[in-house]
Design an enzyme around this catalytic site. Structure first.
Site, PDB file in Angstrom:
ATOM      1  N   HIS A  29       0.808  -1.221   0.000  1.00 47.53           N
ATOM      2  CA  HIS A  29       0.000   0.000   0.000  1.00 47.53           C
ATOM      3  C   HIS A  29       0.839   1.268   0.000  1.00 47.53           C
ATOM      4  O   HIS A  29       0.674   2.131  -0.837  1.00 47.53           O
ATOM      5  CB  HIS A  29      -0.933   0.003   1.212  1.00 47.53           C
ATOM      6  CG  HIS A  29      -1.519   1.350   1.493  1.00 47.53           C
ATOM      7  ND1 HIS A  29      -2.441   1.937   0.658  1.00 47.53           N
ATOM      8  CD2 HIS A  29      -1.279   2.233   2.492  1.00 47.53           C
ATOM      9  CE1 HIS A  29      -2.775   3.128   1.148  1.00 47.53           C
ATOM     10  NE2 HIS A  29      -2.083   3.324   2.253  1.00 47.53           N
ATOM     11  N   GLY A  30       1.740   1.401   0.977  1.00 45.29           N
ATOM     12  CA  GLY A  30       2.377   2.689   1.208  1.00 45.29           C
ATOM     13  C   GLY A  30       3.618   2.889   0.376  1.00 45.29           C
ATOM     14  O   GLY A  30       4.700   2.425   0.734  1.00 45.29           O
ATOM     15  N   THR A  31       3.502   3.585  -0.738  1.00 43.09           N
ATOM     16  CA  THR A  31       4.640   3.867  -1.620  1.00 43.09           C
ATOM     17  C   THR A  31       4.580   5.314  -2.052  1.00 43.09           C
ATOM     18  O   THR A  31       3.500   5.856  -2.296  1.00 43.09           O
ATOM     19  CB  THR A  31       4.603   2.964  -2.865  1.00 43.09           C
ATOM     20  OG1 THR A  31       4.503   1.596  -2.464  1.00 43.09           O
ATOM     21  CG2 THR A  31       5.849   3.147  -3.716  1.00 43.09           C
ATOM     22  N   THR A  32       5.747   5.956  -2.157  1.00 42.58           N
ATOM     23  CA  THR A  32       5.794   7.325  -2.640  1.00 42.58           C
ATOM     24  C   THR A  32       6.944   7.469  -3.633  1.00 42.58           C
ATOM     25  O   THR A  32       7.784   6.577  -3.766  1.00 42.58           O
ATOM     26  CB  THR A  32       5.943   8.323  -1.473  1.00 42.58           C
ATOM     27  OG1 THR A  32       5.669   9.649  -1.931  1.00 42.58           O
ATOM     28  CG2 THR A  32       7.346   8.264  -0.874  1.00 42.58           C
ATOM     29  N   SER A  45       8.930   2.653  -0.179  1.00 42.11           N
ATOM     30  CA  SER A  45       7.696   2.125   0.386  1.00 42.11           C
ATOM     31  C   SER A  45       7.929   1.647   1.808  1.00 42.11           C
ATOM     32  O   SER A  45       9.046   1.255   2.173  1.00 42.11           O
ATOM     33  CB  SER A  45       7.186   0.953  -0.465  1.00 42.11           C
ATOM     34  OG  SER A  45       6.053   0.348   0.124  1.00 42.11           O
TER      35      SER A  45
END
Length: 502
Positions: free
Chosen positions: A325-328, A345
């Site tokens: 889920h958490g990726t930038t 991530s």
């Protein structure tokens, strides 16, 4: 012009811009922005996560810095049995859909982000590390106002934060996530970063490593001091593919995303889009066909006839990745021709925060799609799979653009479409980032609103189309810097922002 920055928040972009103004280069700037991202985007980035930097120096050196996470357990002679591991599912509500994620101490893979950022800075940066971490220290100490996007992201991660005393103290208030406008501080992270230049090992050695091993082994985790001490950043040759007379650099195997993104480009190249406008029948049909064929080829439903396409498929035999889920993503360029694209991530977070640091460790050992052979089947030290696809576009020796996104298995689709927007359709960086996109999920063509009615009708004749009511982070959040034209693109699907440093 001194340089360009793009990221998921103005404070992150300006942290990198300030480093350029202070005389740093693009690699100093991308590291400063990344450190700051771990404060500003706590559900997307963490020093306890993992990622990649794709770099090209002004002298032409091209490097992919791989600091993806690895499986823990080195030196562990008596690992806890399955029933004794701190490893359990939580339900996370994505819109109207409940998804199960696995968290706990045994879900944490050996993180690479901290060592990766320090390595890139030592290898290619110019300013002292103390100056590079200073913007993140200042933001962590003074605080950052919670934006709607971050508040929504914290709400998604509520079950993870709820199960952590430290996470709850940082990001919950009266039993709920911090509301929009609340000032969020992380003083322990500020102290950790302020001390980092004096001991760049961070938590990979010394007292912190002892604490991690103690917490893990006493609490049902798997990570050891040996895991941390032996973790290394790997420098790889980027994957390079030709497209319409240009060159595209991206993440090579063993990562999956770069090859799958490049496959879509090669399929798109079979269509003549010269003179086509965005949203034209030729454009939407070619894009949808490339998206579908890539999935069919990937799944073995079609056979690649072109050797270049077959070669790309050789490196992507592992199953598709859906869960992370958490990726930038963020990019930086400078006046000397240095360019960097960074994707990182933290998964969905494990709920383990290293005491005294404010650092949340990833849950990449608990992402089911990353472990097709079963949880904890990987050998200690094995790298975790990834869809992250930072990319650079070149014409001759000149970098046209740097870009990338989060978005799980939609990453290759999103990056491919933005590259086509830039190179085939002549869109500006901001237009390329923000125009509507589509994604073929194996059964349906998921599509954002904004395509012309005629184009939608043509797509509906050939595909089962699933229209979305509004643009959504499901389709990625692609940020762009374009050094040749001096432009930036910040994807408004996720509060994207670009900074131009004059």
């Amino acid at each position: 012009m001194q340089g360009l920055l793009s990221s998921g928040h103005p404070v992150i972009s300006e942290a990198g811009a300030d480093i350029l103004r202070a005389g740093g280069n693009a690699f100093d700037a991308v590291a400063a922005a990344a450190f700051t991202s771990t404060v500003v985007e706590p559900t997307m980035a963490s020093l306890g996560g993992a990622g990649f930097v794709l770099a090209r120096t002004g002298s032409g050196e091209e490097i992919l810095f791989d600091f993806i996470a690895s499986a823990p357990g080195l030196g562990l002679t008596d690992p806890p049995g399955e029933g004794d591991r701190h490893f359990y599912p939580v339900d996370i509500l994505f819109g109207d859909v409940l998804q199960e994620f696995t968290i706990g101490l045994a879900s944490a893979a050996v993180p690479g982000t901290l060592k990766g950022l320090v390595h890139v800075h030592e290898r290619l940066g110019r300013l002292p590390l103390a100056e590079v971490v200073a913007p993140a220290v200042a933001v962590a100490r003074a605080g950052i106002r919670i934006t709607p996007f971050v508040s929504d992201s914290l709400q998604l991660m509520y079950p993870v934060l709820r199960d952590s005393r430290i996470g709850g103290a940082l990001y919950l208030q009266n039993g709920d996530v911090l509301p929009v406008g609340t000032l969020s501080r992380n003083p322990d992270l500020a102290d950790f970063l302020e001390h980092l230049p004096r001991d760049p090992r961070g938590y990979y050695g010394g007292d912190f490593a002892e604490v991690i091993e103690r917490d893990m082994l006493e609490g049902g985790g798997l990570m050891t001091r040996e895991d941390l001490a032996r973790y290394e950043v790997i420098e790889r040759r980027p994957l390079s593919v030709g497209y319409r007379g240009r060159r595209v650099l991206t993440n090579p195997p063993p990562a999956l995303g770069g090859s799958l993104m490049a496959l879509r480009l090669l399929l798109q190249e079979e269509a003549d889009l010269s003179g086509c406008g965005w949203g034209s029948l030729e454009h939407v049909r070619a894009t949808a066909r490339a998206l579908e064929r890539a999935v069919r080829l990937r799944g073995g439903e079609e056979v690649a006839r072109d050797p270049a396409q077959a070669a790309l498929l050789e490196g992507v035999h592992a199953p598709l990745i859906h869960a992370v889920h958490g990726t930038t993503h963020l990019n930086a360029s400078d006046a000397e021709g240095n360019v960097a694209a960074l994707s990182m991530s933290n998964g969905s977070g494990s709920s383990y925060f290293l005491p005294g640091t404010g650092i949340h460790f990833n849950n990449m050992m608990g992402e089911v799609d990353l472990h097709p052979a079963g949880f904890h089947a990987s050998e200690p030290g094995d790298r975790v799979a990834s869809m992250m696809s930072p990319a650079l576009l070149l014409e001759g020796d000149q970098v046209l653009a740097a870009l990338g996104t989060g978005g799980s298995n939609r990453i290759p689709s999103a990056v491919f479409q933005v590259i086509s927007n830039l190179l085939d359709l002549g869109l500006s960086p901001d237009e390329a980032s923000n125009f509507p996109r589509m994604h073929f999920d194996g059964e349906q063509l998921q599509i954002e609103p904004g395509f012309p009615e005629e184009a939608m009708a043509a797509l509906e004749e050939e595909w089962d189309v699933a229209p979305w009511p509004q643009q959504n982070l499901y389709f990625g959040g692609v940020h762009v810097v374009a050094p040749r034209v001096g432009g930036v693109g910040g994807d408004r699907r996720r509060e994207g922002h670009g900074s131009v440093v004059e």
